[in-house]
Design a protein around this motif. Structure first.
Motif, PDB file in Angstrom:
ATOM      1  N   HIS A   1      -8.685   3.958 -15.255  1.00 21.11           N
ATOM      2  CA  HIS A   1      -8.916   4.494 -14.203  1.00 21.11           C
ATOM      3  C   HIS A   1      -8.899   4.096 -12.873  1.00 21.11           C
ATOM      4  N   ALA A   2      -9.547   2.559 -12.953  1.00 17.06           N
ATOM      5  CA  ALA A   2      -9.225   1.990 -11.675  1.00 17.06           C
ATOM      6  C   ALA A   2      -8.163   1.329 -11.389  1.00 17.06           C
ATOM      7  N   LEU A   3      -7.498   0.793 -12.355  1.00 13.58           N
ATOM      8  CA  LEU A   3      -6.379   0.121 -12.330  1.00 13.58           C
ATOM      9  C   LEU A   3      -5.024   0.977 -11.538  1.00 13.58           C
ATOM     10  N   ARG A   4      -5.086   2.258 -12.177  1.00 12.43           N
ATOM     11  CA  ARG A   4      -4.083   3.015 -11.712  1.00 12.43           C
ATOM     12  C   ARG A   4      -3.632   3.189 -10.359  1.00 12.43           C
ATOM     13  N   ASN A   5      -4.920   3.554  -9.658  1.00 15.17           N
ATOM     14  CA  ASN A   5      -4.916   3.678  -8.191  1.00 15.17           C
ATOM     15  C   ASN A   5      -4.726   2.303  -7.454  1.00 15.17           C
ATOM     16  N   ALA A   6      -5.512   1.342  -7.993  1.00 14.51           N
ATOM     17  CA  ALA A   6      -5.621   0.279  -7.395  1.00 14.51           C
ATOM     18  C   ALA A   6      -4.347  -0.736  -7.182  1.00 14.51           C
ATOM     19  N   MET A   7      -3.433  -0.314  -8.055  1.00 15.63           N
ATOM     20  CA  MET A   7      -1.944  -1.008  -8.318  1.00 15.63           C
ATOM     21  C   MET A   7      -1.051  -0.691  -7.153  1.00 15.63           C
ATOM     22  N   ILE A   8      -1.323   0.596  -6.506  1.00 12.87           N
ATOM     23  CA  ILE A   8      -0.116   1.231  -5.642  1.00 12.87           C
ATOM     24  C   ILE A   8      -0.119   0.251  -4.386  1.00 12.87           C
ATOM     25  N   PRO A   9      -1.119  -0.278  -3.803  1.00 16.24           N
ATOM     26  CA  PRO A   9      -1.055  -1.176  -2.589  1.00 16.24           C
ATOM     27  C   PRO A   9      -0.417  -2.691  -2.899  1.00 16.24           C
ATOM     28  N   VAL A  10      -0.744  -2.975  -4.339  1.00 21.70           N
ATOM     29  CA  VAL A  10      -0.329  -4.167  -4.774  1.00 21.70           C
ATOM     30  C   VAL A  10       1.179  -4.179  -4.910  1.00 21.70           C
ATOM     31  N   ALA A  11       1.635  -2.846  -5.591  1.00 21.31           N
ATOM     32  CA  ALA A  11       3.079  -2.886  -5.519  1.00 21.31           C
ATOM     33  C   ALA A  11       3.948  -2.901  -4.362  1.00 21.31           C
ATOM     34  N   GLN A  12       3.140  -2.275  -3.349  1.00 17.75           N
ATOM     35  CA  GLN A  12       3.845  -2.329  -2.133  1.00 17.75           C
ATOM     36  C   GLN A  12       3.885  -3.690  -1.388  1.00 17.75           C
ATOM     37  N   SER A  13       2.876  -4.602  -1.855  1.00 20.15           N
ATOM     38  CA  SER A  13       2.616  -5.883  -1.451  1.00 20.15           C
ATOM     39  C   SER A  13       3.812  -6.851  -2.263  1.00 20.15           C
ATOM     40  N   ILE A  14       4.140  -6.389  -3.387  1.00 16.67           N
ATOM     41  CA  ILE A  14       5.193  -7.087  -4.362  1.00 16.67           C
ATOM     42  C   ILE A  14       6.565  -6.889  -3.638  1.00 16.67           C
ATOM     43  N   GLY A  15       6.818  -5.621  -3.229  1.00 21.11           N
ATOM     44  CA  GLY A  15       7.933  -5.327  -2.326  1.00 21.11           C
ATOM     45  C   GLY A  15       8.342  -6.115  -1.005  1.00 21.11           C
ATOM     46  N   THR A  16       7.225  -6.190  -0.242  1.00 23.48           N
ATOM     47  CA  THR A  16       7.167  -6.992   0.789  1.00 23.48           C
ATOM     48  C   THR A  16       7.369  -8.529   0.619  1.00 23.48           C
ATOM     49  N   ASN A  17       6.566  -9.074  -0.428  1.00 22.20           N
ATOM     50  CA  ASN A  17       6.981 -10.384  -0.819  1.00 22.20           C
ATOM     51  C   ASN A  17       8.366 -11.004  -1.126  1.00 22.20           C
ATOM     52  N   LEU A  18       8.836  -9.927  -1.798  1.00 19.68           N
ATOM     53  CA  LEU A  18      10.338 -10.031  -2.210  1.00 19.68           C
ATOM     54  C   LEU A  18      11.173 -10.772  -1.128  1.00 19.68           C
ATOM     55  N   GLY A  19      11.070 -10.227   0.142  1.00 11.34           N
ATOM     56  CA  GLY A  19      11.617 -10.302   1.168  1.00 11.34           C
ATOM     57  C   GLY A  19      11.228 -11.710   1.680  1.00 11.34           C
ATOM     58  N   ASN A  20       9.952 -12.055   1.761  1.00 12.70           N
ATOM     59  CA  ASN A  20       9.267 -13.157   2.448  1.00 12.70           C
ATOM     60  C   ASN A  20       9.735 -14.623   1.497  1.00 12.70           C
ATOM     61  N   SER A  21       9.662 -14.182   0.374  1.00 13.00           N
ATOM     62  CA  SER A  21      10.002 -15.316  -0.607  1.00 13.00           C
ATOM     63  C   SER A  21      11.541 -15.805  -0.653  1.00 13.00           C
ATOM     64  N   ILE A  22      12.249 -14.792  -0.361  1.00 16.73           N
ATOM     65  CA  ILE A  22      13.644 -15.264   0.234  1.00 16.73           C
ATOM     66  C   ILE A  22      13.755 -16.331   1.473  1.00 16.73           C
ATOM     67  N   GLY A  23      12.969 -15.870   2.242  1.00 14.68           N
ATOM     68  CA  GLY A  23      13.104 -16.721   3.418  1.00 14.68           C
ATOM     69  C   GLY A  23      12.164 -18.074   2.821  1.00 14.68           C
ATOM     70  N   GLY A  24      11.229 -18.098   2.366  1.00 10.14           N
ATOM     71  CA  GLY A  24      10.463 -19.169   2.011  1.00 10.14           C
ATOM     72  C   GLY A  24      11.464 -20.144   1.207  1.00 10.14           C
ATOM     73  N   ALA A  25      12.037 -19.624   0.434  1.00 15.22           N
ATOM     74  CA  ALA A  25      13.116 -20.267  -0.520  1.00 15.22           C
ATOM     75  C   ALA A  25      14.023 -21.400   0.352  1.00 15.22           C
ATOM     76  N   MET A  26      14.464 -20.920   1.622  1.00 13.62           N
ATOM     77  CA  MET A  26      15.392 -21.513   2.309  1.00 13.62           C
ATOM     78  C   MET A  26      15.096 -23.152   2.352  1.00 13.62           C
ATOM     79  N   VAL A  27      13.723 -23.103   2.551  1.00 16.49           N
ATOM     80  CA  VAL A  27      13.403 -24.718   2.837  1.00 16.49           C
ATOM     81  C   VAL A  27      13.082 -25.431   1.640  1.00 16.49           C
TER      82      VAL A  27
END
Length: 320
Positions: free
Chosen positions: A223-249
């Protein structure tokens, strides 16, 4: 949905124009002559002027900019490297694969550790375990990535000789860059997972499930994980871009032949076509990643289709 995808693809036009215009403007005010850098200090002034004419550097900046954009649109040509004479695109694509592997691995490491810590923190809220988890996650967020990288090199490469400190000749060379970038995002995943889990666990349907006698394990899992993971999935998508930027250094720190190191080296060499081409290709990749992330949200939860396409104006209620 198709109209939305086309609209997002069209966003590439102002992004590319903006990035290229900024770099062209910076190139104009940056001291140093690329022709002199290419030919060396022993070249005569006549040779330098001839090289400038060959590269089109004597044309007005607006003409250079127009020719560059025309080459991209008509031929897919991002220019040629001043140092090697090869196509910038042919030099970046192999490096893009390397940077992509490191980014995906880093996001996976950060997400797995952060989600686990976030769930533990939410289930043990206001206890010493909760406090310990928050301290650990905030520590990784506070320490700069390059400092973590140097510490990892000292421990795993210098002290125990378990991993290579430089390069990616073997698969082991990917571990420290992935771990370094991934640890920096643990705090973000932990905080979002904890907040989302606490919100979901306070919903009425969770209390109903408890009243029916379901175990906490089943409530959390089904019950809980099903809905709780939606914001986490959004954060994963955002961090994909941030990680590319961090990898440059970090690619420079670990000597990884990725796009970040390529752009960094090109800046020091005043290799402007490589800098500009690398920046534009990264901008394109980030736009495509964001589009794929939005589409994945709709696949995970079709209720988000209207919200995403409308720009997030409609709030979706959580259901059991």
């Amino acid at each position: 949905m198709i109209k939305y995808i086309i609209k997002r693809i069209l966003y590439l036009i102002p992004i590319m124009l903006g990035v290229s215009a900024i770099i062209f403007a910076l190139k104009t005010f940056t001291p140093g002559d690329p022709a002199r850098v290419i030919l060396g200090n022993d070249a005569t002034q006549e040779q330098v002027e001839a090289k400038r004419e060959e590269l089109g550097l004597n044309d007005p900046v607006i003409i250079q900019y127009g020719n560059y954009i025309k080459g991209i649109v008509t031929r897919g040509d991002f220019g040629d490297s001043y140092r090697t004479g090869n196509s910038v695109l042919s030099e970046i694509l192999p490096r893009l694969k390397t940077s992509g592997l490191i980014t995906l691995g880093a996001v996976a490491i950060g997400a797995i550790i952060g989600i686990i810590l976030g769930i533990i923190s939410a289930l043990r809220k206001y206890t010493w375990i909760d406090s310990l988890v928050l301290v650990i996650s905030m520590f990784f967020q506070s320490v700069p990535e390059f400092v973590v990288g140097l510490v990892l090199i000292f421990i795993f490469a210098v002290t125990y000789h378990l991993l290579p400190s430089n390069g990616i000749e073997t698969a082991a060379g990917y571990i420290m860059p992935m771990l370094c970038i991934g640890l920096s995002s643990v705090a973000s995943y932990t905080r979002i997972t904890r907040s989302s889990m606490l919100e979901v666990l306070s919903e009425d349907y969770i209390r109903t499930a408890r009243a029916k006698g379901q175990t906490e394990r089943n409530i959390t899992k089904h019950h809980a994980l099903r809905n709780a993971m939606i914001p986490v999935a959004q954060s994963i998508g955002t961090n994909l871009g941030n990680s590319i930027g961090g990898a440059m250094v970090l690619e420079t720190v670990f000597g990884v032949p990725g796009v970040g190191k390529y752009i960094t080296d090109s800046i020091t060499q005043r290799n402007y076509p490589s800098v500009l081409g690398g920046a534009l290709i990264i901008a394109i990749v980030l736009t495509v990643i964001n589009l794929l992330v939005d589409i994945s949200f709709i696949i995970i939860d079709p209720r988000l289709k209207t919200t995403i396409i409308s720009g997030g104006k409609k709030k979706v209620k959580k259901v059991a």
